[in-house]
Scaffold this motif. Structure first.
Motif, PDB file in Angstrom:
ATOM      1  N   LYS A 193       0.846  -1.191   0.000  1.00  0.00           N
ATOM      2  CA  LYS A 193       0.000   0.000   0.000  1.00  0.00           C
ATOM      3  C   LYS A 193       0.876   1.234   0.000  1.00  0.00           C
ATOM      4  O   LYS A 193       1.821   1.333   0.781  1.00  0.00           O
ATOM      5  CB  LYS A 193      -0.891   0.009   1.233  1.00  0.00           C
ATOM      6  CG  LYS A 193      -1.775   1.237   1.302  1.00  0.00           C
ATOM      7  CD  LYS A 193      -2.731   1.141   2.441  1.00  0.00           C
ATOM      8  CE  LYS A 193      -3.674   2.297   2.583  1.00  0.00           C
ATOM      9  NZ  LYS A 193      -3.681   3.327   1.628  1.00  0.00           N
ATOM     10  N   LYS A 194       0.556   2.155  -0.891  1.00  0.00           N
ATOM     11  CA  LYS A 194       1.232   3.451  -0.865  1.00  0.00           C
ATOM     12  C   LYS A 194       0.616   4.268   0.258  1.00  0.00           C
ATOM     13  O   LYS A 194      -0.604   4.335   0.391  1.00  0.00           O
ATOM     14  CB  LYS A 194       1.041   4.199  -2.185  1.00  0.00           C
ATOM     15  CG  LYS A 194       1.865   3.666  -3.310  1.00  0.00           C
ATOM     16  CD  LYS A 194       1.722   4.546  -4.537  1.00  0.00           C
ATOM     17  CE  LYS A 194       2.546   4.017  -5.675  1.00  0.00           C
ATOM     18  NZ  LYS A 194       2.399   4.837  -6.878  1.00  0.00           N
ATOM     19  N   PHE A 195       1.468   4.878   1.050  1.00  0.00           N
ATOM     20  CA  PHE A 195       0.977   5.734   2.130  1.00  0.00           C
ATOM     21  C   PHE A 195       0.097   6.839   1.547  1.00  0.00           C
ATOM     22  O   PHE A 195       0.384   7.380   0.483  1.00  0.00           O
ATOM     23  CB  PHE A 195       2.143   6.356   2.905  1.00  0.00           C
ATOM     24  CG  PHE A 195       2.927   5.335   3.688  1.00  0.00           C
ATOM     25  CD1 PHE A 195       2.365   4.658   4.754  1.00  0.00           C
ATOM     26  CD2 PHE A 195       4.230   5.045   3.339  1.00  0.00           C
ATOM     27  CE1 PHE A 195       3.089   3.722   5.482  1.00  0.00           C
ATOM     28  CE2 PHE A 195       4.976   4.118   4.055  1.00  0.00           C
ATOM     29  CZ  PHE A 195       4.397   3.453   5.129  1.00  0.00           C
TER      30      PHE A 195
ATOM     31  N   VAL B 189      -5.577   5.369  -1.568  1.00  0.00           N
ATOM     32  CA  VAL B 189      -6.684   4.451  -1.314  1.00  0.00           C
ATOM     33  C   VAL B 189      -6.417   3.162  -2.078  1.00  0.00           C
ATOM     34  O   VAL B 189      -5.993   3.199  -3.229  1.00  0.00           O
ATOM     35  CB  VAL B 189      -8.024   5.075  -1.769  1.00  0.00           C
ATOM     36  CG1 VAL B 189      -9.162   4.078  -1.626  1.00  0.00           C
ATOM     37  CG2 VAL B 189      -8.305   6.338  -0.989  1.00  0.00           C
ATOM     38  N   GLY B 190      -6.658   2.027  -1.439  1.00  0.00           N
ATOM     39  CA  GLY B 190      -6.493   0.744  -2.094  1.00  0.00           C
ATOM     40  C   GLY B 190      -5.083   0.195  -1.979  1.00  0.00           C
ATOM     41  O   GLY B 190      -4.179   0.856  -1.459  1.00  0.00           O
ATOM     42  N   CYS B 191      -4.929  -1.043  -2.447  1.00  0.00           N
ATOM     43  CA  CYS B 191      -3.636  -1.704  -2.339  1.00  0.00           C
ATOM     44  C   CYS B 191      -3.542  -2.835  -3.355  1.00  0.00           C
ATOM     45  O   CYS B 191      -4.518  -3.188  -4.011  1.00  0.00           O
ATOM     46  CB  CYS B 191      -3.444  -2.262  -0.937  1.00  0.00           C
ATOM     47  SG  CYS B 191      -4.548  -3.640  -0.569  1.00  0.00           S
ATOM     48  N   LEU B 192      -2.353  -3.391  -3.459  1.00  0.00           N
ATOM     49  CA  LEU B 192      -2.114  -4.596  -4.243  1.00  0.00           C
ATOM     50  C   LEU B 192      -1.992  -5.761  -3.272  1.00  0.00           C
ATOM     51  O   LEU B 192      -1.423  -5.603  -2.181  1.00  0.00           O
ATOM     52  CB  LEU B 192      -0.821  -4.474  -5.037  1.00  0.00           C
ATOM     53  CG  LEU B 192      -0.724  -3.327  -6.022  1.00  0.00           C
ATOM     54  CD1 LEU B 192       0.660  -3.301  -6.666  1.00  0.00           C
ATOM     55  CD2 LEU B 192      -1.793  -3.435  -7.079  1.00  0.00           C
ATOM     56  N   ALA B 193      -2.501  -6.923  -3.658  1.00  0.00           N
ATOM     57  CA  ALA B 193      -2.428  -8.093  -2.791  1.00  0.00           C
ATOM     58  C   ALA B 193      -2.070  -9.320  -3.613  1.00  0.00           C
ATOM     59  O   ALA B 193      -2.518  -9.485  -4.749  1.00  0.00           O
ATOM     60  CB  ALA B 193      -3.750  -8.310  -2.077  1.00  0.00           C
ATOM     61  N   LEU B 194      -1.260 -10.180  -3.007  1.00  0.00           N
ATOM     62  CA  LEU B 194      -0.819 -11.408  -3.652  1.00  0.00           C
ATOM     63  C   LEU B 194      -1.012 -12.553  -2.674  1.00  0.00           C
ATOM     64  O   LEU B 194      -0.479 -12.513  -1.553  1.00  0.00           O
ATOM     65  CB  LEU B 194       0.662 -11.305  -4.031  1.00  0.00           C
ATOM     66  CG  LEU B 194       1.303 -12.541  -4.632  1.00  0.00           C
ATOM     67  CD1 LEU B 194       0.732 -12.818  -6.029  1.00  0.00           C
ATOM     68  CD2 LEU B 194       2.812 -12.386  -4.696  1.00  0.00           C
TER      69      LEU B 194
ATOM     70  N   GLU C 281      -8.721  -1.577   1.768  1.00  0.00           N
ATOM     71  CA  GLU C 281      -9.630  -1.728   0.618  1.00  0.00           C
ATOM     72  C   GLU C 281      -9.597  -0.490  -0.258  1.00  0.00           C
ATOM     73  O   GLU C 281      -9.338   0.603   0.231  1.00  0.00           O
ATOM     74  CB  GLU C 281     -11.053  -1.975   1.109  1.00  0.00           C
ATOM     75  CG  GLU C 281     -11.201  -3.320   1.759  1.00  0.00           C
ATOM     76  CD  GLU C 281     -12.617  -3.584   2.254  1.00  0.00           C
ATOM     77  OE1 GLU C 281     -13.395  -2.615   2.451  1.00  0.00           O
ATOM     78  OE2 GLU C 281     -12.940  -4.748   2.464  1.00  0.00           O
ATOM     79  N   PRO C 282      -9.890  -0.627  -1.530  1.00  0.00           N
ATOM     80  CA  PRO C 282     -10.160  -1.878  -2.232  1.00  0.00           C
ATOM     81  C   PRO C 282      -8.862  -2.616  -2.546  1.00  0.00           C
ATOM     82  O   PRO C 282      -7.820  -2.018  -2.787  1.00  0.00           O
ATOM     83  CB  PRO C 282     -10.854  -1.434  -3.518  1.00  0.00           C
ATOM     84  CG  PRO C 282     -10.320  -0.064  -3.776  1.00  0.00           C
ATOM     85  CD  PRO C 282     -10.057   0.534  -2.414  1.00  0.00           C
ATOM     86  N   TYR C 283      -8.952  -3.929  -2.517  1.00  0.00           N
ATOM     87  CA  TYR C 283      -7.823  -4.792  -2.843  1.00  0.00           C
ATOM     88  C   TYR C 283      -7.796  -5.045  -4.347  1.00  0.00           C
ATOM     89  O   TYR C 283      -8.831  -5.294  -4.950  1.00  0.00           O
ATOM     90  CB  TYR C 283      -7.956  -6.149  -2.135  1.00  0.00           C
ATOM     91  CG  TYR C 283      -7.752  -6.066  -0.647  1.00  0.00           C
ATOM     92  CD1 TYR C 283      -6.490  -6.222  -0.100  1.00  0.00           C
ATOM     93  CD2 TYR C 283      -8.816  -5.848   0.207  1.00  0.00           C
ATOM     94  CE1 TYR C 283      -6.290  -6.154   1.268  1.00  0.00           C
ATOM     95  CE2 TYR C 283      -8.638  -5.782   1.576  1.00  0.00           C
ATOM     96  CZ  TYR C 283      -7.379  -5.929   2.106  1.00  0.00           C
ATOM     97  OH  TYR C 283      -7.179  -5.861   3.455  1.00  0.00           O
ATOM     98  N   HIS C 284      -6.626  -4.990  -4.918  1.00  0.00           N
ATOM     99  CA  HIS C 284      -6.429  -5.374  -6.323  1.00  0.00           C
ATOM    100  C   HIS C 284      -5.559  -6.628  -6.278  1.00  0.00           C
ATOM    101  O   HIS C 284      -4.348  -6.548  -6.011  1.00  0.00           O
ATOM    102  CB  HIS C 284      -5.748  -4.254  -7.106  1.00  0.00           C
ATOM    103  CG  HIS C 284      -5.522  -4.587  -8.533  1.00  0.00           C
ATOM    104  ND1 HIS C 284      -6.537  -4.633  -9.465  1.00  0.00           N
ATOM    105  CD2 HIS C 284      -4.389  -4.932  -9.184  1.00  0.00           C
ATOM    106  CE1 HIS C 284      -6.032  -4.990 -10.627  1.00  0.00           C
ATOM    107  NE2 HIS C 284      -4.729  -5.169 -10.486  1.00  0.00           N
TER     108      HIS C 284
END
Length: 68
Positions: A7-9, A12-17, A56-59
């Motif tokens: 997540k970038k500080f 909004v949102g993030c990447l998930a693996l 959230e939201p998760y990508h």
């Protein structure tokens, strides 16, 4: 099973693996931290995305290459 989240500080949102605990995950996180540092990206490992609404939201991504 767990999820590696980036997540970038202040964004909004993030990447998930989806991944698994162990040496490979630790080495992968070290590689990412070396590349991007601690200043702009937060890397965390979580067990259930639904328990962490603040990301959230998760990508969701399919591969480590996409995550990098």
């Amino acid at each position: 099973m767990c999820y590696l989240v980036a997540k970038k500080f202040n964004d909004v949102g993030c990447l998930a693996l989806q991944t698994s605990h162990g040496k490979h995950l630790a080495d992968f996180k070290k590689k990412l931290i070396k590349a991007v540092g601690y200043d702009t990206i937060q890397l965390i490992t979580i067990s259930r995305p639904s328990a962490y609404g603040e990301y959230e939201p998760y990508h969701f991504l399919e591969t480590e290459r996409e995550f990098e």
